[in-house]
Design an enzyme around this catalytic site. Sequence first.
Site, PDB file in Angstrom:
ATOM      1  CB  THR B  95      -0.932   0.006   1.222  1.00 44.28           C
ATOM      2  OG1 THR B  95      -1.786  -1.138   1.133  1.00 44.28           O
ATOM      3  CG2 THR B  95      -1.790   1.259   1.244  1.00 44.28           C
ATOM      4  CE  LYS B 170      -5.234  -1.471   2.190  1.00 49.45           C
ATOM      5  NZ  LYS B 170      -3.930  -2.143   2.139  1.00 49.45           N
TER       6      LYS B 170
END
Lengths: 290, 290
Positions: B95, B170
């Site tokens: 991420t 995300k």
Amino acid sequence: MRVAVIGLGTMGAPMARHLIEAGHEVTVHNRTRERELPLSVLGAARAETPAAAAAGAEGVLTCVSDTPDLEQILFGTGGVAEGLELNCVVVDCSTVSPSATADFAARLRDRGAGLVDAPVSGGSEGAEQGTLTIFVGGEADDVERARPILEAIGKRITHLGPSGAGQMAKAVNQVMIAGTYATVGEGIALAQAAGLPLPALIEALSAGAAGSWVLSNRAQNMVEDHYPLGFKVALHRKDVAIALDEARRLGLDLGVAEAVLHEEDELIAEGHGDEDVSALARLAKRRGGP
Amino acid sequence: MRVAVIGLGTMGAPMARHLIEAGHEVTVHNRTRERELPLSVLGAARAETPAAAAAGAEGVLTCVSDTPDLEQILFGTGGVAEGLELNCVVVDCSTVSPSATADFAARLRDRGAGLVDAPVSGGSEGAEQGTLTIFVGGEADDVERARPILEAIGKRITHLGPSGAGQMAKAVNQVMIAGTYATVGEGIALAQAAGLPLPALIEALSAGAAGSWVLSNRAQNMVEDHYPLGFKVALHRKDVAIALDEARRLGLDLGVAEAVLHEEDELIAEGHGDEDVSALARLAKRRGGP
């Protein structure tokens, strides 16, 4: 069962309807008397005062907006307490202070009646469909006497302890949804500003750790920036304030719930208090634009 | 498919295992080389550097902690770019910043390779079980080449747009869970302080508007005040910071997510950064007691 229903708002009116449909003998009363009419058409009797509605009733269901309203309806002039039969059970579906509820229960017990606190979750849809979740507090025998009423209006009935326990559980519910509504709204605002494909995104998010009732049932409001009820910002704000009062009494500091309460104050000040809680997305969106 | 896996942490190691189990030819590399050993036992080859791992690979899966780590592994000395085959597809499950991802994709494209951003949701359990939700960004043909890798590690694969779109999705996910973790924790703290029966309460709350993955999967951590992974506070804090950076770039102010970031800073300062995000409940609890 002879049941009085007092308070015919968004939640109380469909509750009265479900009681009629379940075969109970229902008498209704509402401060704004016109709201009694659709229920009268369905077969309910009408009463001029809460006391008159309670006279002869085995159960009294109350559903009002706040603690002072409930106290007025129960103990004010022409209130339920004046008409109450011995062994009547009062089922209060309002969301009010847990501490005040314990006090009201003691005062009704002095008059030979029981109080069951039975705040609900599930919004106006749940009330319409009779699928509400009910958080119940009270003495076990009072809860048993209340059960036919509870079963007519809700699907999941959980007895959590003595008087006030149902209200405390509802306070916990309102705290939990506070942060969820707020950051689901912020996430939708970010996704829209970034130009992500929203239906595919919401479906993917729902399958993972971001999955929630709020995302599944309210993200579309936020996407469309249109906030029909549901559940009013102003009422959620009132409920969070109750929860923060109880938390303070217990020595807790609920920082994020308090931050959401301040955001709701902002919404209310701007005239959005009667919209659904999902209107929290307005704040993140309004600041938007590069 | 010949696949290199670089970064064998809590998420990367089970991903490598799933790729081996799916029949791919896997080469692994990790900065701390000992972490390669359990995968070597399962049949993976080991490589001394990211470049050596990438040499001969049709796909490269990266899973590291932050944007600078990813840049180092891709473009640093001995990095993936040095070993990259033509038409190789790099699948990044880290991420990291959506904007940086778009930049890295352009730099890899100059070297004849594709980058697919594929950050995941579902935590360590999802990685272990191969049931992750994957948010995918990239060119359609790169995503198609990446599909055998994605299908080995996750269950729900959603292509959301060009390079960076997966990372942006995300970021939205991390914003949405921020408020949910925070106020589920506050609610549990309130319920415990009030002495409510927790299992019955959690079950009732889960059935209504407070229902969420966090409540269903993390409330028990909060009740026990014990926060095994899951997903680290420090990493969620990093992810929320990425989301707030992107939000600022888009002119948005995500006030509640930012309040949660500050709470996470407090937890990290107190040494709780390696616990699960559900440790946010510590803050509400710690202040507790009448």
